[in-house]
Design an enzyme around this catalytic site. Sequence first.
Site, short mmCIF file in Angstrom:
data_model
loop_
_atom_site.label_atom_id
_atom_site.label_comp_id
_atom_site.label_asym_id
_atom_site.label_seq_id
_atom_site.Cartn_x
_atom_site.Cartn_y
_atom_site.Cartn_z
N LEU A 45 -14.47 3.55 2.34
CA LEU A 45 -14.25 2.55 1.29
C LEU A 45 -13.94 3.30 0.00
CD1 LEU A 45 -16.86 -0.20 0.30
CD2 LEU A 45 -16.37 1.67 -1.25
N ASN A 46 -12.99 2.78 -0.80
CA ASN A 46 -12.93 3.26 -2.18
C ASN A 46 -12.80 2.10 -3.15
OD1 ASN A 46 -10.21 3.90 -0.87
ND2 ASN A 46 -9.60 4.37 -2.93
N ASP A 47 -11.99 2.18 -4.15
CA ASP A 47 -12.03 1.29 -5.32
C ASP A 47 -12.32 -0.20 -5.06
OD1 ASP A 47 -10.64 3.63 -5.73
OD2 ASP A 47 -8.89 2.71 -6.63
N GLN A 63 -10.69 -1.19 -1.48
CA GLN A 63 -9.85 -0.30 -0.69
C GLN A 63 -10.62 0.08 0.57
OE1 GLN A 63 -6.50 1.47 -2.06
NE2 GLN A 63 -6.74 -0.73 -2.28
N SER A 108 -4.72 -0.10 -5.00
CA SER A 108 -5.62 -0.92 -5.82
C SER A 108 -4.91 -1.96 -6.68
CB SER A 108 -6.45 -0.03 -6.73
OG SER A 108 -7.48 0.53 -5.96
N ARG A 177 0.44 2.99 -10.88
CA ARG A 177 -0.31 2.09 -10.00
C ARG A 177 -1.50 1.39 -10.66
NH1 ARG A 177 -0.69 7.22 -7.65
NH2 ARG A 177 -2.63 8.32 -8.10
N ASP A 178 -2.11 0.54 -9.86
CA ASP A 178 -3.39 -0.12 -10.17
C ASP A 178 -3.28 -1.17 -11.28
OD1 ASP A 178 -4.20 1.82 -8.34
OD2 ASP A 178 -4.94 3.19 -9.88
N GLU A 231 -5.69 6.95 -13.54
CA GLU A 231 -5.76 5.91 -12.51
C GLU A 231 -6.60 4.73 -13.00
OE1 GLU A 231 -5.33 7.94 -8.25
OE2 GLU A 231 -7.30 8.31 -9.08
#
Length: 480
Positions: A45-47, A63, A108, A177-178, A231
């Site tokens: 798992l991330n963000d 994520q 993300s 991104r993001d 980011e």
Amino acid sequence: MFNQKNKVTRADYEQWRAGQDETAGRIASDPDRLLFHMEPELGWLNDPNGLVQIGDTYHIYHQYDPFDAAHGGPVLWNHLTTKDFVTYENRGPVLFPDSDLDSSGAYSGSAFVHDGKIHYFYTGNVKHFDRDDYDYVLTGREQNQIHMVAENPDELGEKCIAVGPVDYPDDIGTHVRDPKILEHDGIYYMVLGARTKDDRGCVLVYTSRNLEDWSYATRIELGEKFGFMWECPDLFELDGELILVCCPQGVPADGWRYRNPHQCVWFPIEADWEAPSFKIVGQGMPPMVDAGFDFYAPQSFEDAAGRRLMIGWSGCPDATAESPTVTRGWQCALTVPRVLNMRDGKLRQWPVREIEQLRKECVSVTADESVDCPGRLFDAVVSCQGAKSIELEVREGVVVRYANGMLTLDMGEEGYGRDKRSVELDELCDLRVLSDTTMLEVFINGGEVALTSRTYSSAAPAMQLRAEGDASMEFYRLAR
Ligand code: FRU
């Protein structure tokens, strides 16, 4: 089997998931699973992404690479819901890298509610591995900012490009991104993390009047280079101030600051909304949002009660610190949601009060008394008006210490690459340690400083509050 070179559809995922029940069952009953933090059912798992409250339900996406705990696979968005931040439902993946716009990963993004509809924005990552000019940074890559409109948070809608490679300024490379949205006086502002062709991080700002048509407006940057890529920007108004939280990558350490490979920092911003222009106030070295080993890519949103809540990814990209659970099939987690406030020019974070529902009996101790530590789940609140030094062993060999104006989280011998982190303080007034099985979240002076770290040591046999001067502790065991 699954990698960023191929799209992943819902059908691919479901077929794969059908063979994973045994692994998922084994992971779910592992004694190192967190009991009040969110972790992946399988893999990585991330963000946190797309945070939003609809009615009485909070929707938390994140994520998710279910295929590989070491994260060699593509990322999807997984969907969690909760009404109380104590009990969660895992509703499974909802967004797949299944189109030409996002074939190497559904990166993300965020959610924004307008006129009863949920507008999701995320980055469709496309790596043209088959092209000779693919170099990861400058060529052979697309990052598409994708817009989806949904009435239902379980079905995210059709993918349309809101901002794409043709819309980026000429000096920006392929890392953009993001997307995160802020509305101010009827205008929508989209912030995007970006990397210039000469490797300087900045934030691009696009504006729109209808959430569909976007044009480039300005950028937010520092005079001096501060990291090569910024980011996950999050621009929001808080207690009358405008704040930018973002994650500059590759900032060199400066004393005790910026010791992780990549940082999460915050800046006060001065806005000219008409122009528009957004200037970083002070231009100095920004404060870290969290000074621990495992914190990155947080996202915030305002809930129906008007609270600005922030959830972080308890992890860090490119970290040398390890998670021993990888070999058991999973790693990384989300922090507890934290309420944000600005006070005296400082960004304060405090765990949502809903977590206090888990508190069981309270034991009060004063300096040099100890409390039997009945396991790894507790909420320890220490008041230390005027104490010159404090020491609290929160796990075997893991100590939170205050001495000579420095607050230190010392991970001892079992930190799996995590050693020590220190923060300079003018004084220590209070200290709170929120502890789950393998997670520590430490809040100092009403949340003015936070340190988040994973820990895999066993519980401290007895927790003694050692102090020089006045100190007392309220120790709550936590349980469901
Ligand atoms: C931050 C980040 C984001 C990106 C996502 C990909 O951790 O690198 O910039 O969108 O993770 O998973």
